[in-house]
Design a protein around this motif. Sequence first.
Motif, PDB file in Angstrom:
ATOM      1  N   ALA A 327       0.843  -1.202   0.000  1.00 21.49           N
ATOM      2  CA  ALA A 327       0.000   0.000   0.000  1.00 21.49           C
ATOM      3  C   ALA A 327       0.875   1.247   0.000  1.00 21.49           C
ATOM      4  O   ALA A 327       0.634   2.195  -0.742  1.00 21.49           O
ATOM      5  CB  ALA A 327      -0.922  -0.006   1.214  1.00 21.49           C
ATOM      6  N   ARG A 328       1.946   1.215   0.823  1.00 18.52           N
ATOM      7  CA  ARG A 328       2.859   2.350   0.913  1.00 18.52           C
ATOM      8  C   ARG A 328       3.607   2.535  -0.404  1.00 18.52           C
ATOM      9  O   ARG A 328       3.740   3.623  -0.930  1.00 18.52           O
ATOM     10  CB  ARG A 328       3.862   2.072   2.036  1.00 18.52           C
ATOM     11  N   ARG A 329       4.075   1.431  -0.969  1.00 14.72           N
ATOM     12  CA  ARG A 329       4.927   1.479  -2.164  1.00 14.72           C
ATOM     13  C   ARG A 329       4.138   1.823  -3.420  1.00 14.72           C
ATOM     14  O   ARG A 329       4.557   2.613  -4.237  1.00 14.72           O
ATOM     15  CB  ARG A 329       5.551   0.085  -2.337  1.00 14.72           C
ATOM     16  N   LEU A 330       2.966   1.194  -3.569  1.00 11.86           N
ATOM     17  CA  LEU A 330       2.240   1.305  -4.841  1.00 11.86           C
ATOM     18  C   LEU A 330       1.008   2.197  -4.785  1.00 11.86           C
ATOM     19  O   LEU A 330       0.385   2.460  -5.807  1.00 11.86           O
ATOM     20  CB  LEU A 330       1.786  -0.097  -5.306  1.00 11.86           C
ATOM     21  N   GLY A 331       0.653   2.629  -3.581  1.00 15.91           N
ATOM     22  CA  GLY A 331      -0.574   3.432  -3.477  1.00 15.91           C
ATOM     23  C   GLY A 331      -1.807   2.585  -3.771  1.00 15.91           C
ATOM     24  O   GLY A 331      -2.816   3.086  -4.245  1.00 15.91           O
TER      25      GLY A 331
END
Length: 591
Positions: A327-331
């Motif tokens: 979630a943090r990396r790819l949104g």
Amino acid sequence: MLLTRALRRVASVRPAALRSASTAAAVQDATAAVVPKPPPDPKTVADMRRPEWWYPKARLSKRTIIYHGGPTNSGKTYHALEALKRAENGVYAGPLRLLALEVHERLNDAGVYCSLFTGQERREVPFATHASSTIEMVSLQERYDVAVIDEIQLIGSSERGHSWTRALLGLDAREIHVCGALDASELVEDLAKKCGDDFVLKTYERLTPLKPLPVLKGWRDVRAGDCVVTFSRDDIHAVKRLIEEAKPGTKCCVVYGTLPPETRAEQARLFNTEGNGYDVLVASDAIGMGLNLNIGRVLFRRVLKYAGNAPSEARLASVAPEYRDDARRLGQLPADRALVKQIAGRAGRMSTAFGEGGGGVAAMDERDAQYVRKALNAKPDKVTKAGLFPPSELLAAFARETKIASKTDITAVVDAFVNVCQIDAARYALAGHVELKKVATQLDVPLPLEDMVTFCAAPCNSSDRLAVAMLTEYARARARGERAGPNVRLPKHKPRTLRDLHDMCGKHNVLDCYLWLAHRFPETFPESDAAMAQKRRCIGLVAAGLASRRLQLPEKKEADAKSVAAKLVAAKKKKPSAKKRGRVVRGKRSK
Ligand SMILES: Nc1ncnc2c1ncn2[C@@H]1O[C@H](COP(=O)(O)OP(=O)(O)OP(=O)(O)O)[C@@H](O)[C@H]1O
Ligand SMILES: [Mg+2]
């Protein structure tokens, strides 16, 4: 007096209540010559505590609300439609054009003359006793024997919930059959009581079993009747290509939200027809509601869904821990559990080829498989509040009477209204205002308020630049009092790349918006025949693009994911000032 008249027209206050209000207003009028009239209290104009009073016609008689509640594929809509067929006259209201179309065809096939009304389309059947429509289009003017409101749990939606509330409170029918998950039954019972109606709850069990299956090994394991689900349209096309390459002779249909509804219906029809080679469906959550598709197994390629912006740390805290890093990396966030359950429920529906054996649900990796299993067993969250949005006339009366905001600046009017409005917070929550403000900011055209509310409700894909630019052009024409044609140019050849195909779908969306506006403002948008002809061509070109085996896809999905991650990191590092942010938005719009 003005205020009373506005309220009478807008909020349609009950006669008794109105009498006392008008008496007070008359006294006030009589004294106005001597004592200067104080400005109206904004709170009184924005009083939304009893929205059931907005619909006096529906309040004249006692209705019976019959709630058909249960899991997916349990026969809820079937039983409601049986009652509708038996009725002398009636109406169906559902969340999707495809569902309205399905009901329109089903009723006519059963010998019940049924018209179809959606935002863009009116198919009037001679001597029709029934109508099928999208929830936003359902008419509250008629008196019905039976009305059906489908997917009632969406009454809690922060974007569209107010349309279900309007239908539930405002339909003038002897019987109203509402269908949906049990999550909203207590709320609907409560609202029925407030309206003085009777309430009956009917519960159902799933008609066929739905089994979690082991993780799928590869695309070769895909078989006829499978529906592969992924939440990005580029990925949908990538998966289609992978399956068609892994299993020569297999053809895949695709269904996702930005495809023209007619194309979605055609793809669903191709998939449902046996013996034509179109055995596999690759789809997004656009198949999630009510449709009866010939699906044996639902296979989740991925449960991650693009979240629009980088999720905040607070939002991340509510995400399942195993997905936080992604979630943090790819949104991207895992799809809501209720949505996963709803999509999985498409498998093995009764009265399809897979009804007898039941359906199966699988994923492509163990992490997603566990998430899906948890979603299937998850207890539903109760829907406790119904969406509410003031009718545009009430907003206009508010702007006129209180003068606390400029009449043409809709975002200021909505903000002022939201600040002072009174609402029964135990049962209702404001809905739709955020989306309305978003579209209004994009449009930025000085239209009269009621026109602006209409423009903001147009079926425009607000993430599509062309669609927003054209809607702005149409709004400018309306503001200048000029006439406008659709002004869309279509290419001569079918789409060669996936980008071309997306652009073509965008142009279809523009034509759809034009037709939608032409229904409401025919004097400004008189070229609906030309728009309709272009729309048909557009649908033909989209179909040719989908059928093409040579449609060029973007190079690599991984590259996309990396660029999304890089953009998110860059955006976090460099937050523009509020002033700059404004400039960016305006710059984008003017392109
Ligand atoms: N008693 C019945 N006799 C014949 N067919 C039925 C019966 N009940 C349901 N069906 C069929 O089963 C399928 C699923 O029913 P239906 O669409 O009513 O489910 P639902 O509970 O509304 O599901 P969803 O929540 O997904 O909308 C439909 O094709 C419907 O026609
Ligand atoms: Mg249903």
